[in-house]
Design an enzyme around this catalytic site. Structure first.
Site, short mmCIF file in Angstrom:
data_model
loop_
_atom_site.label_atom_id
_atom_site.label_comp_id
_atom_site.label_asym_id
_atom_site.label_seq_id
_atom_site.Cartn_x
_atom_site.Cartn_y
_atom_site.Cartn_z
N GLY A 183 31.63 37.87 33.59
CA GLY A 183 33.84 37.37 33.18
C GLY A 183 34.57 38.15 32.85
O GLY A 183 33.99 39.50 31.83
N TYR A 184 35.46 38.75 34.13
CA TYR A 184 36.49 39.12 33.35
C TYR A 184 37.58 38.76 32.33
O TYR A 184 38.40 39.02 31.65
CB TYR A 184 37.27 40.20 34.90
CG TYR A 184 36.37 41.18 34.99
CD1 TYR A 184 35.03 41.06 33.93
CD2 TYR A 184 36.62 41.71 36.40
CE1 TYR A 184 34.10 42.68 35.16
CE2 TYR A 184 35.87 42.25 37.44
CZ TYR A 184 34.34 43.42 36.29
OH TYR A 184 33.88 44.14 36.68
N SER A 185 38.41 37.86 33.50
CA SER A 185 39.91 36.38 33.15
C SER A 185 39.37 35.97 32.27
O SER A 185 38.93 35.38 31.29
CB SER A 185 39.85 36.09 34.52
OG SER A 185 41.01 36.46 36.04
N GLU A 200 34.09 45.74 45.92
CA GLU A 200 34.70 44.33 46.54
C GLU A 200 35.21 45.02 47.36
O GLU A 200 36.77 43.98 48.17
CB GLU A 200 35.00 43.66 45.41
CG GLU A 200 35.52 42.12 45.54
CD GLU A 200 36.51 41.67 44.41
OE1 GLU A 200 37.66 42.27 43.81
OE2 GLU A 200 36.80 40.56 44.66
#
Lengths: 389, 368, 389, 368
Positions: C121-123, C239
C-alpha cells in the site's frame, strides 16, 4: 477546399515560367555577367520584395502569387531574387513596419537592388536561445548611441555590410523583454571586430562580433528606444517556412531516390531493401505534410485569421529531415559514405557527407527543436511555462 | 561467474588513462591528425613499450599474451580520447597472422608488430557496404595482384599490409597477402574521410608479384573470425568514445544556463542524457560478453558480436548527433571537441558491419 | 571476466535440473494437488527465501546459486516458489532487516510456507509516482494506531491477506520523507474496504483501499515511528530485475519468433521481411543487454560494491519491450491481431492482443519510464533535480 | 487555391459536434457497445435525417450529393467521440454501388442506404494483412458462394453485405455480391475484437446462390479505388480520435500535480504532447489533400492516401500508447476514457493497409 488556381493565377505562373525559360540558362552556360543581369531583370519585374508595398518599391503582390513565384523559382533551381537574404526576409519588412521615412528611403532600395547585405545580431555567448536576456549595451550620448558588447553565431557576418543589432538600453526593467533597442549598424564602423568561426564541416559562415565603443547615429535606431523586442518578434514572424523550401526538399528527395537507385547494399540493389524504401517514403510523407501544412497556414493568412505558432510544426519536420536525409545517404553507402570531396570513392563529390555535418545551420540556427516543442506546448496547447519568465 | 574486471585489468585501464591524459591529450590528437600521415612515432614507441601493441600476441612472439577482453580495456580508454594511432589495425593484422599464418610467418612478422618496428594493417573487403566473401574482389592474375584495394584503415602509416584477395573464382577461394610498403608496384592513395582520427587509404597495385612465403590461407571461417574481431575492436572503441561524449555533454548541461536555469534541469535535456546512459551501459555489457567469447567461447562469437555492434552502430550514431545538438551552436564549432565524437560515430557505424548487417545476422543465427 | 561456473555451482545447477525433472510434470498432467505438493517440496529444499538467513528459516544461499535457481526455474516455466510474491520479494526482506523478533517469528514462516499473501500500500490517488507525499494518516492511541485514508493501484489487493502500508504519523516535518511510518495491516481488519478496479484489458488485479478508523496494534509497526521511508527505500531496492525475468523474456522472444515463422504478411512469409527480422533482432539485443547488465550488477554485489540506480537501465528496457513486443505481434497479424479470445481467427487465443493492453502493469506499476530517466539523470549523472524537493 | 473549409463545411462540423455532444456522448457510446449488436436504431435514424448517411450519394438516389471532403468533416467529428455507428461501412457500400453498380442496382439500393432503412457494409479481403486482388479468396462455385467472409466491419448490424468474391482463377477475376442478411445459407458470427466501438464479424456462407441482379463487376482498379476510399475514411476518423486523445491528455497535464508541479510543466510531458500535435497536424493535412483528390484529382488518390494513412497508422498507434502512459495508472482503468482511444488506435492501424503497406506503395509509385 480547392487546389485549383484561378485563371489569373495560372497566367501569372505562365508568366514566371516564360521568364525563366527566356532568362535562366543552364548552370554551365551562365557567364560572369549572368547574376548581375538576372538581379536587374527580376528587379524590373518587381519580383524582388514581391509582397512589399508598391510605395516603397515592392511588388505589391498577393500571397498566392508569391507562393507561385517561390515554387517556380525553386523548381527551376533559380538563383535567389536578391543577394541580401536577411534584408529581404525580415530586415526590410521590419523597416517597412517600424522605420522612419528616411530609413525607408535609405535602406529599402539598398536591399531591393542588392547593393549590400544585412546580417542579424541577436544571439550572445550566454544567451543562445534566450534572446530577451541579451547584455550588449547601447548608451545614448548626444546624437548617437555608443555600443559595447559581443554577439555570436552571427550567420553571414564575415561578408555583411550592415547588421540589425539587438541592444539593451535599459538594465533596470521589470520584464526582460523591455529596455531592448534595435539599431541598424554599419559593419565598417570603428570598433566593430568580426572574427569568423569555423564549423565542424570546415565552413566559416558565421562569426563572433565584438563591439567596442561603436558610435551609431540615432537616426539608425529602428523603432522606439526600449521597444526593440516588438521589432524582433515581428521580424522572426516573417521567418516562415515557405513553399519554396518545400519544393527544394522535394528536389533533394528526388536526388536521394536517384542515389538509392544506383547504390548496392550488401551485394544487392539498395532499392530492394524494404527498410530503405519505407524510410524514403516516410521522408516523402513528412515533406508532403510540410507542403499541405504550409498551404493550410497560407489559407489562414488569406482569410486574415491570426497565425499562432503553427509554423513550429514545419520547423520540427525540417529539423528531423535535415538530420536524417544526409545521414541516410551516408549510411546507405557504408564506408564510401565516409569520404569527403577528393576521395576516389566519394559519393557525388562527398556532398552528402559534408551536408551531414551542416545540419546545425538549420536545426540550431532557427531555434532548437526543444525550443520549438516548448513553443507548441505553451502557445498552442496552453501548457505551463517551464522557463523562468 | 564473474562479470567484472580483475585488479590487473583495472591497473591496465588506469595506465591507459594516464597515457591518454599525459601523452595524447586532445591538443596532441589535433596536432597529429593535422599532418600526413596522421601518426606519431614517439607515441607509437611508447605504446609498444607499455606492451599494448603486442597485447594479444603470445609471449613466444614477443607479445604479452593477454586476451581480447584485456584489449577492450585498452581500446575503450584510447578511444575515450579519440587516439588516432593505428592500434586496432596493428592488432587485427596480428590476429590474421596468428589465425592464418604458418609457424615461419608468425615468427617472421609478429615480433615486429609487437615491438612497434612494423606498423601493420588488415584490409578485407573491396565493397564499401558488403560483408561477404564475394565482397573480396581484388583478384590475383598471372602477373600477381593488379588493381586496387580500397578502404584500408591507417594505410598512410602502415609498413605492412595484410590484404585479402581472390585466388580463384569460387566464392570462398580467398587468400591473404603480406605486402610491405616498399613492395614494387604498390602505391598508397589517401582517402580523405569525415573522421581525421581514423585515416583510410587505397592501395594501388600494379602487377605486384606474390611471394609464396608471404601468402596465407584464408578460409571463409577465418574471414568471419577476423571480421568479428574487427567488430569487437571497433565496438570497444565506441564504448569509450560514446562514454566521453556523454561525459562532455553532461558537464556542459551542468554549467550552461538558459532561460534562468541550468539546461540540465530541463527534462528535454536530462531524459535524453539518461537515454544515452542506458544505451551505452547496454552496448558496453554486450561488448564485454562478445570480447570474452573471442578467447573463451568462440562458437558464440558471431552472435555475441552482432548483438553488440548492431546495438552500438545505431545508438552511437544517435548519441553523436544528440550530443552536438544538446550543446547548441557551440557544439558544432570546429574548436569544440564534441563534434569530433560525432565524426567518430559516423566512422564507426559501417566499420565491420552496420546495424542492418548485424541484425540480419542475429535473425539468421536465431533461426529466422 | 569469467562466465564459467565453479564445479560446486555446476553441481547445484544439476541438482535443480534433476529436481525439476522429477517433480515438474507437463502442464496438462498436473493434478489438483500438484501446486500444494510443489510448494511443500521446494520449501523442504529451502529454495523458498533462498538467500534469506538460515536462522529465520531461509536457505542462506549465495547470489550466484540464487541466479542459477531462478534461471532454471524460468527455463522450465515452473510455478513460483511460493504464492506470496510480494512477501518473498520485499516484505520478507524488510521484516528481516527492520522487524522485531516477534514479527520475524510471526511473518517469516507465514510467507515462506505460502500461508497467505501480502500486498503493497504505497500509491495514493494524488500521489502516484511521488510516494513520499502520502497523506494516509495513522494516530497512535494507546497500544494501537488508528488509520484513516485511501490507497489506490494496489496490485493483488483483491486477494491479499495482509498489506504493508505506508502512513503518515507526523504532518509537521521539514522534509516530506520524514514522519512516515510503515505498518503491517491485516486486510480483514474492521474499516478496510477494498474496491477492485477494472483495467483496460478487463482484469481486476488491483484495487482502491479505503481505511476508516482501522486499528493496527503497535506491534505491527515495521521499523521505528517516522522512519518508514527507509523501510520503503530498502524494500524498493529489493525489487530488482533478475535473471529469472530475463529468462522469461528470452522465452517470450522465442514464442514471438515461432509466431513470425507461421505468419504471412502481404502474401509472403513474414520472416522474409527485413523489417520484421531486424526488429526481432533488436528485441534480442535489448534482452541480451538486460542479461549482461544484470550480471555486471550482480558482480558488483558479489564484490560488495555499492549499487547505485543502475537497475533503472533494465527497467527502461523492460518498459520498452513490454510495450513493443506484444504490439509487434498484433501489428504483424493485421486484422487478425485485433481479435480477442473466442474469435475464430484470434492468434493463439488472442493472448498477444490481451497482453498488448496489460503493459501498464509493468510499465507504470514499477515507476514510469520518465521517473526512471529522472533517477538515472539525477542519481547517476548528477544532473539537477527538476522536482520541488 | 484554398486549403480551408467553407462556411457550409464549418456549419456541418458544428452540427456533428452538437450531435456527438447531445446524442452520442461517451456514456451513450459505452451503453451502445455493451449490447449485441452494438447499434442504435434511433441514432441511426437521426443521422439519416441529418443527411450524413447519404452525404456522398447523389440527390437522384435520395442522397445529399456532397463530396468526400465533406464526409471527412463528419467522420473526424464522429470519431472524436468514438461513435460506434456504422457510418464508414454504409458509405463504403454506397461507394461500391456508385462505382460498380449498373443503373438498376443503384436505383434499387442507394435510396435505402441514404434514408437509413438499410444498413450496409463492404467486405473486400479475406486475408488479415494483405491488400491485393489475390487476397480475395472466397470463390463462387457451382452452388454459389460457399465458405466464409471474415473481417466484415459492422457485420452484426448490417442488413446488406457488399462482398467481394472470386469469379475465376485469374488474379483479377473478381466480382461483388449483394447479400441481404436473411439470404438463405448466410449466417453471421461475431468476431470479438479489441475495440468494441468497431464491431467485426464473419459471414458463413453455405451454398448461397447468386442472383445475377445482385452481382456487380469489380475491376482491379475498382478494388484499389474502394480500398483507397476506405483508407481515406479511416484516416479521417484517426484525425478526430487522435485529436481527442491529445485534448484529453493535455487537459490532464494541466490539472495533475506530481512532485509539486503540474505534470504539464515537465518537458518530458510537454514535449511529448508537442510531438503528438506535430503528428496530428501533419496527417490531418495529408488526409485533407487525399480526401480532396477522391473527387477532384482521382489520378493522385493512391499516392495521396498512402502518404496520409502511412503516416497516420504509425503516429496514431504511438499517440494511443503515450496518451495512456502520460496519464499514469488512471489511464489504464476501464472507467477512464483515454484507454478507449488506445484501442481505437490499434484498430485503425491495419484497416485498409498499415504503414508498411502504404509506404511500400509510396516507394513504388515514386519509381523505386
Amino acid at each position: 477546399m480547392d487546389f485549383e488556381y484561378t485563371p489569373e493565377e495560372q497566367s501569372f505562373r505562365e508568366e514566371v515560367r516564360t521568364f525563366l525559360k527566356d532568362n535562366l540558362p543552364a548552370p554551365k552556360e551562365r557567364g560572369p555577367q549572368f547574376l548581375k543581369d538576372w538581379l536587374t531583370k527580376v528587379r524590373e519585374k518587381r519580383w524582388v520584395g514581391f509582397s512589399w508595398p508598391v510605395e516603397v518599391g515592392g511588388g505589391g503582390g498577393g500571397l498566392i502569387e508569391q507562393s507561385i513565384l517561390k515554387e517556380e523559382m525553386a523548381l527551376a533551381k533559380a538563383p535567389p531574387l536578391g543577394t541580401d537574404m536577411m534584408g529581404l526576409a525580415w530586415v526590410g519588412p521590419g523597416i517597412i513596419q517600424y522605420g522612419t521615412e528616411e530609413q525607408k528611403q535609405r535602406f529599402i532600395p539598398y536591399i531591393l537592388d542588392s547593393e549590400g547585405t544585412f546580417c542579424t545580431g541577436y544571439s550572445e555567448p550566454n544567451y543562445g536561445s534566450d534572446l530577451a536576456s541579451i547584455q550588449t549595451k547601447a548608451v545614448l550620448t548626444g546624437d548617437h548611441y555608443v555600443v559595447n558588447g559581443q554577439k555570436t553565431w552571427t550567420t553571414l557576418a564575415p561578408w555583411a555590410d550592415w547588421i540589425i543589432l539587438l541592444t539593451r538600453t535599459d538594465f533596470d526593467v521589470a520584464v526582460k523583454h523591455e529596455g531592448i533597442t534595435c539599431l541598424l549598424v554599419d559593419m565598417k564602423s570603428d570598433g566593430v571586430d568580426v572574427r569568423p568561426i569555423e564549423n565542424m564541416a570546415g565552413d566559416k559562415h558565421f562569426a563572433e562580433i565584438f563591439f567596442t565603443d561603436v558610435k551609431v547615429p540615432v537616426n539608425q535606431r529602428l523603432g522606439e528606444e526600449g521597444k526593440g523586442w516588438a521589432v524582433t518578434v515581428s521580424a522572426l514572424a516573417n521567418e516562415r517556412s515557405s513553399i519554396g523550401e518545400v519544393t527544394q526538399m522535394f528536389g533533394k528527395l528526388d536526388t536521394l531516390k536517384e542515389l538509392v537507385k544506383h547504390t548496392r547494399k550488401a551485394g544487392k540493389p539498395a532499392r530492394e531493401d524494404p527498410l530503405v524504401r519505407r524510410k524514403l517514403a516516410r521522408f516523402e510523407a513528412q515533406i508532403a505534410a510540410m507542403k499541405y501544412n504550409g498551404l493550410r497556414y497560407l489559407t489562414k493568412q488569406l482569410n486574415d485569421e491570426p497565425l499562432s505558432s503553427e509554423t513550429s510544426v514545419n520547423k520540427l519536420h525540417r529539423a528531423s529531415l535535415e538530420i536524417e536525409m544526409d545521414d541516410f545517404a551516408m549510411e546507405l553507402n557504408g564506408q564510401a559514405g565516409l569520404e569527403l570531396n577528393g576521395g576516389a570513392h566519394a559519393i557525388e563529390g562527398g556532398k552528402w557527407t559534408k551536408a551531414a555535418l551542416n545540419w546545425p545551420n538549420v536545426v540550431i540556427g532557427g531555434g532548437t527543436p526543444n525550443i520549438q516543442r516548448n513553443i507548441i506546448a505553451e502557445r498552442i496547447l496552453g501548457l505551463p511555462k517551464d522557463g523562468s519568465d | 561467474m564473474n562479470f567484472g574486471f580483475t585488479e590487473e585489468q583495472e591497473m591496465l585501464r588506469d595506465q591507459v588513462r594516464r597515457f591518454m591524459h599525459e601523452d595524447c591529450a586532445m591538443t596532441t590528437v589535433r596536432e597529429i591528425v593535422s599532418a600526413k600521415p596522421a601518426f606519431s612515432p614517439p607515441l607509437w614507441k611508447k605504446m609498444a613499450e607499455l606492451g599494448w601493441l603486442g597485447l594479444i600476441i603470445p609471449e613466444e612472439f614477443g607479445g604479452v599474451g593477454l586476451r581480447w577482453i584485456d584489449l577492450t580495456v585498452v581500446l575503450e580508454e584510447t578511444a575515450r580520447g579519440l587516439s588516432p594511432l593505428p592500434l586496432v589495425s596493428n592488432t587485427l593484422a596480428a590476429a590474421a597472422l596468428l589465425r592464418c599464418g604458418d609457424a615461419a610467418q608468425r615468427q617472421a612478422w609478429l615480433p615486429g608488430l609487437a615491438d612497434g618496428s612494423c606498423v601493420a594493417t588488415l584490409a578485407l573487403y573491396d565493397e564499401p557496404n558488403w560483408i561477404d566473401a564475394d565482397a573480396v574482389t581484388l583478384a590475383a592474375g598471372d602477373g600477381g595482384l593488379c588493381g586496387s584495394k580500397p578502404y584500408v584503415p591507417d594505410a598512410g602509416s602502415a609498413d605492412l599490409f595484410v590484404v585479402a584477395f581472390r585466388a580463384g573464382a569460387e566464392h570462398n577461394e580467398l587468400k591473404l597477402a603480406l605486402l610491405e610498403r616498399d613492395t614494387k608496384g604498390l602505391s598508397v592513395t589517401d582517402q580523405p574521410i569525415i573522421d581525421r582520427t581514423k585515416p583510410m587509404g587505397t592501395l594501388v597495385l600494379d602487377n605486384v608479384s606474390l611471394d609464396p612465403d608471404r601468402v596465407l590461407t584464408l578460409a571463409e571461417a577465418d574471414l568471419t573470425y577476423l571480421t568479428d574481431c574487427g567488430a569487437v575492436a571497433v565496438t570497444a572503441e565506441m564504448v569509450g568514445a560514446a562514454d566521453a561524449a556523454l561525459e562532455i555533454t553532461t558537464s556542459y548541461a551542468k554549467e550552461r544556463v538558459q532561460f534562468g536555469n541550468l539546461i540540465g534541469k530541463y527534462q528535454g535535456v536530462k531524459h535524453r542524457l539518461a537515454d544515452m546512459y542506458v544505451d551505452i551501459e547496454s552496448f558496453r555489457s554486450l561488448l564485454y560478453y562478445a570480447a570474452w567469447t573471442v578467447d573463451d567461447a568462440p562458437e558464440e562469437l558471431s552472435r555475441a558480436v552482432s548483438l553488440a555492434k548492431g546495438y552500438a552502430s545505431d545508438a552511437f550514431a544517435r548519441i553523436g548527433i544528440d550530443a552536438v545538438q544538446l550543446h547548441g551552436a557551440i557544439g558544432f564549432t570546429a574548436e569544440y571537441d564534441i563534434q569530433l565524437y560525432l565524426k567518430r560515430s559516423k566512422w564507426a557505424r559501417p566499420m565491420f558491419g552496420d546495424t542492418d548487417y548485424h541484425y540480419d545476422r542475429v535473425a539468421e543465427l536465431g533461426g529466422l
